[in-house]
Design an enzyme around this catalytic site. Structure first.
Site, PDB file in Angstrom:
ATOM      1  N   THR A 161       0.829  -1.207   0.000  1.00  0.00           N
ATOM      2  CA  THR A 161       0.000   0.000   0.000  1.00  0.00           C
ATOM      3  C   THR A 161       0.862   1.254   0.000  1.00  0.00           C
ATOM      4  O   THR A 161       1.988   1.243   0.506  1.00  0.00           O
ATOM      5  CB  THR A 161      -0.908  -0.006   1.260  1.00  0.00           C
ATOM      6  OG1 THR A 161      -1.488   1.291   1.421  1.00  0.00           O
ATOM      7  CG2 THR A 161      -0.134  -0.326   2.531  1.00  0.00           C
ATOM      8  N   ASP A 162       0.300   2.338  -0.532  1.00  0.00           N
ATOM      9  CA  ASP A 162       1.025   3.621  -0.492  1.00  0.00           C
ATOM     10  C   ASP A 162       1.179   4.130   0.943  1.00  0.00           C
ATOM     11  O   ASP A 162       1.986   5.033   1.203  1.00  0.00           O
ATOM     12  CB  ASP A 162       0.324   4.673  -1.369  1.00  0.00           C
ATOM     13  CG  ASP A 162      -1.105   4.993  -0.965  1.00  0.00           C
ATOM     14  OD1 ASP A 162      -1.626   4.355  -0.014  1.00  0.00           O
ATOM     15  OD2 ASP A 162      -1.715   5.879  -1.589  1.00  0.00           O
ATOM     16  N   GLU A 163       0.393   3.558   1.880  1.00  0.00           N
ATOM     17  CA  GLU A 163       0.468   4.044   3.266  1.00  0.00           C
ATOM     18  C   GLU A 163       1.830   3.770   3.903  1.00  0.00           C
ATOM     19  O   GLU A 163       2.153   4.355   4.938  1.00  0.00           O
ATOM     20  CB  GLU A 163      -0.644   3.423   4.124  1.00  0.00           C
ATOM     21  CG  GLU A 163      -2.013   3.860   3.657  1.00  0.00           C
ATOM     22  CD  GLU A 163      -3.112   3.699   4.687  1.00  0.00           C
ATOM     23  OE1 GLU A 163      -2.814   3.518   5.882  1.00  0.00           O
ATOM     24  OE2 GLU A 163      -4.286   3.759   4.289  1.00  0.00           O
ATOM     25  N   TYR A 186      -1.624  -0.352  11.215  1.00  0.00           N
ATOM     26  CA  TYR A 186      -1.856  -1.021   9.921  1.00  0.00           C
ATOM     27  C   TYR A 186      -0.687  -0.776   8.969  1.00  0.00           C
ATOM     28  O   TYR A 186      -0.088  -1.720   8.436  1.00  0.00           O
ATOM     29  CB  TYR A 186      -3.162  -0.518   9.284  1.00  0.00           C
ATOM     30  CG  TYR A 186      -3.256  -0.817   7.806  1.00  0.00           C
ATOM     31  CD1 TYR A 186      -3.419  -2.122   7.345  1.00  0.00           C
ATOM     32  CD2 TYR A 186      -3.144   0.206   6.848  1.00  0.00           C
ATOM     33  CE1 TYR A 186      -3.472  -2.403   5.987  1.00  0.00           C
ATOM     34  CE2 TYR A 186      -3.199  -0.066   5.488  1.00  0.00           C
ATOM     35  CZ  TYR A 186      -3.360  -1.373   5.061  1.00  0.00           C
ATOM     36  OH  TYR A 186      -3.403  -1.651   3.716  1.00  0.00           O
TER      37      TYR A 186
END
Ligand code: NAD
Ligand code: DAU
Length: 339
Positions: A125-127, A153
């Protein structure tokens, strides 16, 4: 080829299963999913009897079950979507995120080492890049942006990415990683922004916008994400990370207003509630690498994708009404009551 898709009963994994069966009828698709609160067999009902499809209920952390599946199927490719995916839940209870997202990833890669594999693909994910400031619209996440996480997360996903690269360097495992921005589309679990707002608006319930709603996300139609992963597993370079996103940044409040307009609901339903802890301000992907190396570009414009998505929720009430009638009510009460 046999492709194992973990987490294939969830939002993006199920869309990927459908994508593979439609676009690669020669491939056998084996879905391994624990069926947590986020996994739903009704999502896969139309393909359960498909001759090229097999569903196996198992936990990616359960080594014996994972090894048994590899023994039976000898997969050529594994695409790992299985994860705890909701930031708000990770803030309430991080532990299961560490278990599934980190330990589960290592068990799957151990199976790949033991039985041999053409490709292990980690859906990240880009997170993992943290966030960008709102006053610097010139900045984007590239594959070189340092890992700098905010939530339990995103930290668990970043840990998994580090493990994936370590298995590549240490054991020579043929891996790739994709880091995608926010997806939207069919089968999106109702706890996430877009489906939650559609479903609440349809019931004339308050639309709970965290803080001012000025946070920016870079939205991509789920089928475009599936196409990107399909390109990477077939032609992506081993050991590489590919960012996936379509330069489609929107403030949360813009999205909620658009949903109100589309459904003919009043903006007075919008309720500003207490902000998410550690809330990331802006995500924005630079997709230059996947475009120049693999020719991938998003095909669905947001204006079309969001209308298709809203229509899907109107046409598939049974799917989400069943989900929100059970345990989801307790979750909603806990997260939003008196917020
Ligand atoms: P989701 O929560 O809708 O689905 C997750 C699926 O994984 C469910 O079917 C669940 O049953 C299964 N699962 C969970 N724990 C498991 C376990 N221990 N063993 C086997 N199966 C398990 O998630 P999603 O939104 O479809 O996300 C899929 C992947 O894509 C995740 O890895 C997520 O980090 C990543 N991702 C999501 C987005 C997004 O916008 N949703 C964007 C970028 C990356
Ligand atoms: O960027 C990719 C990530 O996108 C994925 O890795 C995650 O798995 C996925 O859940 C998603 O994370 P977000 O936290 O961005 O998505 P979510 O739908 O939870 O929230 C989107 C934005 O909307 C965020 O700024 C928080 C806000 N929000 C969310 C909910 C559920 C609200 O304002 N109100 C809400 O009720």
């Amino acid at each position: 080829m046999t492709i194992v898709v973990t987490g294939g009963a969830g939002f993006i994994g199920s869309n990927f299963v459908y994508y593979l069966l439609e676009h690669h009828p020669e491939d056998r698709v084996v879905c391994l999913d624990k069926l947590t609160y986020a996994g739903n067999l009704s999502t896969l009902a139309p393909v359960m009897a498909h001759p090229q499809f097999r569903f196996v209920k198992a936990d990616i952390c359960d080594r014996a079950s994972v090894y048994r599946l590899f023994e039976e199927e000898h997969p050529d490719i594994v695409v790992n979507f299985a994860a705890e995916s909701h930031v708000d839940r990770s803030i309430e209870n991080p532990e299961v995120f560490l278990q599934t997202n980190i330990i589960g990833t290592s068990v799957l890669m151990d199976a790949c080492r033991k039985y041999g594999i053409g490709r292990y693909h980690q859906v990240s994910t880009d997170e993992v890049y943290g966030d960008l400031p709102l006053d610097r619209p010139d900045l984007f996440f590239t594959e070189e942006t340092p890992i700098h996480t905010s939530s339990p997360y995103s930290s668990s996903k970043a840990s998994a990415d580090l493990l994936v690269m370590a298995y590549h360097r240490t054991y020579g495992l043929p891996v790739t990683i994709s880091r995608c921005s926010n997806n939207y589309g069919p089968y999106h679990f109702p706890e996430k922004l877009i489906p939650l707002m559609i479903i609440n608006a349809l019931a004339d319930k308050p639309l709970p916008v965290y803080g001012e709603g000025l946070n920016v996300r870079d939205w991509l139609y789920v089928e475009d994400h599936c196409k990107a992963i399909d390109r990477i597993i077939r032609d992506g370079r081993v050991g590489e990370v590919y960012n996936v996103g379509g330069h489609n940044e929107k403030q949360n409040i813009e999205i909620v207003r658009l949903i109100c307009r589309s459904l003919g609901k009043p903006e007075s339903l919008i309720t500003h509630v207490t902000d998410r802890k550690g809330h990331d301000m802006r995500y924005a992907i630079d997709p230059t690498k996947i475009h120049s190396e693999l020719g991938w570009l998003p095909e669905t414009k947001f204006e079309d994708g969001i209308q298709k998505t809203i229509q899907w929720y109107l046409d598939n009430r049974d799917w989400w009404e069943t989900i929100i009638s059970g345990e989801y009510q307790n979750y909603y009460e806990k997260m939003y009551h008196n917020r």
